[in-house]
Scaffold this motif. Structure first.
Motif, PDB file in Angstrom:
ATOM      1  N   ARG A 201       0.828  -1.210   0.000  1.00 37.57           N
ATOM      2  CA  ARG A 201       0.000   0.000   0.000  1.00 37.57           C
ATOM      3  C   ARG A 201       0.859   1.255   0.000  1.00 37.57           C
ATOM      4  NH1 ARG A 201      -3.840   2.118   4.929  1.00 37.57           N
ATOM      5  NH2 ARG A 201      -1.836   1.883   6.008  1.00 37.57           N
ATOM      6  N   TRP A 255      -2.808  -0.847 -10.235  1.00 36.88           N
ATOM      7  CA  TRP A 255      -3.269  -0.775  -8.844  1.00 36.88           C
ATOM      8  C   TRP A 255      -4.569  -1.572  -8.696  1.00 36.88           C
ATOM      9  CZ3 TRP A 255       0.155   1.625  -5.727  1.00 36.88           C
ATOM     10  CH2 TRP A 255       0.985   2.622  -6.258  1.00 36.88           C
ATOM     11  N   ASP A 256      -4.667  -2.333  -7.615  1.00 38.46           N
ATOM     12  CA  ASP A 256      -5.930  -3.002  -7.296  1.00 38.46           C
ATOM     13  C   ASP A 256      -6.925  -2.023  -6.690  1.00 38.46           C
ATOM     14  OD1 ASP A 256      -5.441  -5.524  -8.243  1.00 38.46           O
ATOM     15  OD2 ASP A 256      -4.673  -6.308  -6.334  1.00 38.46           O
ATOM     16  N   LYS A 257      -6.402  -1.007  -6.044  1.00 35.10           N
ATOM     17  CA  LYS A 257      -7.266  -0.045  -5.356  1.00 35.10           C
ATOM     18  C   LYS A 257      -6.662   1.344  -5.470  1.00 35.10           C
ATOM     19  CE  LYS A 257      -9.117   1.084  -0.742  1.00 35.10           C
ATOM     20  NZ  LYS A 257      -9.135   0.685   0.686  1.00 35.10           N
ATOM     21  N   ASP A 259      -7.903   4.942  -3.904  1.00 32.41           N
ATOM     22  CA  ASP A 259      -8.897   5.659  -3.093  1.00 32.41           C
ATOM     23  C   ASP A 259      -8.285   6.994  -2.686  1.00 32.41           C
ATOM     24  OD1 ASP A 259     -10.952   6.511  -1.496  1.00 32.41           O
ATOM     25  OD2 ASP A 259     -10.647   5.030   0.093  1.00 32.41           O
ATOM     26  N   LEU A 276      -3.382   3.769  -2.154  1.00 38.31           N
ATOM     27  CA  LEU A 276      -3.367   2.960  -3.364  1.00 38.31           C
ATOM     28  C   LEU A 276      -2.765   1.612  -3.005  1.00 38.31           C
ATOM     29  CD1 LEU A 276      -2.062   6.049  -4.112  1.00 38.31           C
ATOM     30  CD2 LEU A 276      -2.697   5.257  -6.392  1.00 38.31           C
ATOM     31  N   VAL A 277      -3.331   0.542  -3.528  1.00 38.42           N
ATOM     32  CA  VAL A 277      -2.833  -0.811  -3.267  1.00 38.42           C
ATOM     33  C   VAL A 277      -2.347  -1.409  -4.574  1.00 38.42           C
ATOM     34  CG1 VAL A 277      -3.403  -3.114  -2.440  1.00 38.42           C
ATOM     35  CG2 VAL A 277      -4.390  -1.112  -1.308  1.00 38.42           C
ATOM     36  N   THR A 279      -1.267  -3.912  -7.452  1.00 42.31           N
ATOM     37  CA  THR A 279      -1.780  -5.181  -7.950  1.00 42.31           C
ATOM     38  C   THR A 279      -0.816  -6.318  -7.622  1.00 42.31           C
ATOM     39  OG1 THR A 279      -2.956  -4.128  -9.772  1.00 42.31           O
ATOM     40  CG2 THR A 279      -2.411  -6.453 -10.040  1.00 42.31           C
TER      41      THR A 279
END
Length: 290
Positions: A201, A255-257, A259, A276-277, A279
């Motif tokens: 993250r 990125w998987d996330k 936000d 941000l997470v 991938t």
């Protein structure tokens, strides 16, 4: 007769950065006097980069704690959940270390290029419970500075927890009010992305160019241009007000996330805060949560 309501509601937020700019100019000239008359090293005046670092360090030493009391959005909550091996880019003298939970962190590496801030950084790391888990690195966030410093620290060679920079080293990377000042933002963020483990993250709190085309306003964008012309980047340690950091983050990789949210979008210095997470699989920090 009180000023019109529009002026009361808008001018304070638009003009507030001018106070910080004036303060930074004061510290720059005080730094020149200290170099000449106290340190007796007038030759440093010919090293403008070092002089600016010293000036910004002086500004931050005097005002950093006050400037870190109120932080935008959910930053404190995001930092408090950091786990595993963490890289903190541009920690200054460590004013926000108290927002982390040292018990949840295996090791933290703080990349700070201003040498004059390191004494305060180490003191705050001790005070907030990090002790030997904190590693202060004299470097910036750009790859040509950061990677050699990480190599010298040993983090890129620790078996089972690291490896090559391109393989990902860190469970979490925190960028708090720092990407505005790196020389090549896209290259720097790309490098940080490569240092993040799959599933790792990135926590972000950065001031950016005013989003006047969407939720911001054109006047605030004009004020950013004006402050830049008045010398903001020079006196504020290379800080730039017109960075499109969100775009750079999105372009860094998969990125998987994502936000991220604007805070104070109509101000002269709006912030983007969030996470941000990367991938990939589970990071060390995610495994600990299970």
């Amino acid at each position: 007769m009180p000023p019109p309501l529009w002026i009361q509601n808008n001018m304070p937020t638009l003009l507030r950065p001018s106070l910080l700019l004036l303060t930074s100019i004061y510290h720059f000239f005080m730094t020149i006097l200290e170099v000449i008359f106290i340190e007796r090293k007038p030759w440093l005046l010919f090293n403008l980069t070092k002089l600016r670092y010293k000036s910004f360090a002086r500004l931050w030493t005097k005002n950093g704690e006050e400037m870190s009391i109120e932080m935008p959005g959910p930053l404190t909550e995001l930092l408090s959940t950091c786990k595993g091996v963490v890289l903190d880019i541009g920690p200054g003298s460590g004013e926000i270390l108290s927002r982390f939970n040292a018990d949840q962190i295996t090791a933290m590496y703080g990349a700070e290029p201003a040498e004059d801030l390191h004494a305060g950084l180490i003191r705050n790391a001790q005070r907030t419970g990090f002790r030997e888990k904190y590693h202060a690195l004299l470097c910036g966030g750009e790859p040509e500075s950061l990677i050699p410093a990480l190599y010298r620290s040993g983090i890129l060679q620790i078996s089972g927890r690291a490896g090559l920079a391109s393989d990902g080293v860190f469970d979490e990377i925190c960028c708090v009010r720092v990407l505005c000042g790196v020389p090549h933002p896209q290259e720097t963020i790309n490098g940080l992305y490569s240092l993040l483990k799959p599933g790792g993250r990135m926590v972000i709190c950065e001031h950016v160019a005013n989003p006047w085309r969407t939720e911001g306003r054109f006047l605030a964008r004009l004020m950013q241009i004006l402050y830049t012309l008045l010398g903001w980047p020079f006196f504020m340690g290379g800080c730039e007000l017109n960075r499109h950091t969100v775009d750079h983050l999105r372009e860094a990789g998969a990125w998987d996330k994502i936000d991220l949210k604007y805070y104070g979008p109509q101000d002269s210095i709006p912030f983007v805060v969030g996470e941000l997470v990367k991938t990939g699989g589970k990071s060390y920090a995610e495994v600990l949560k299970e």
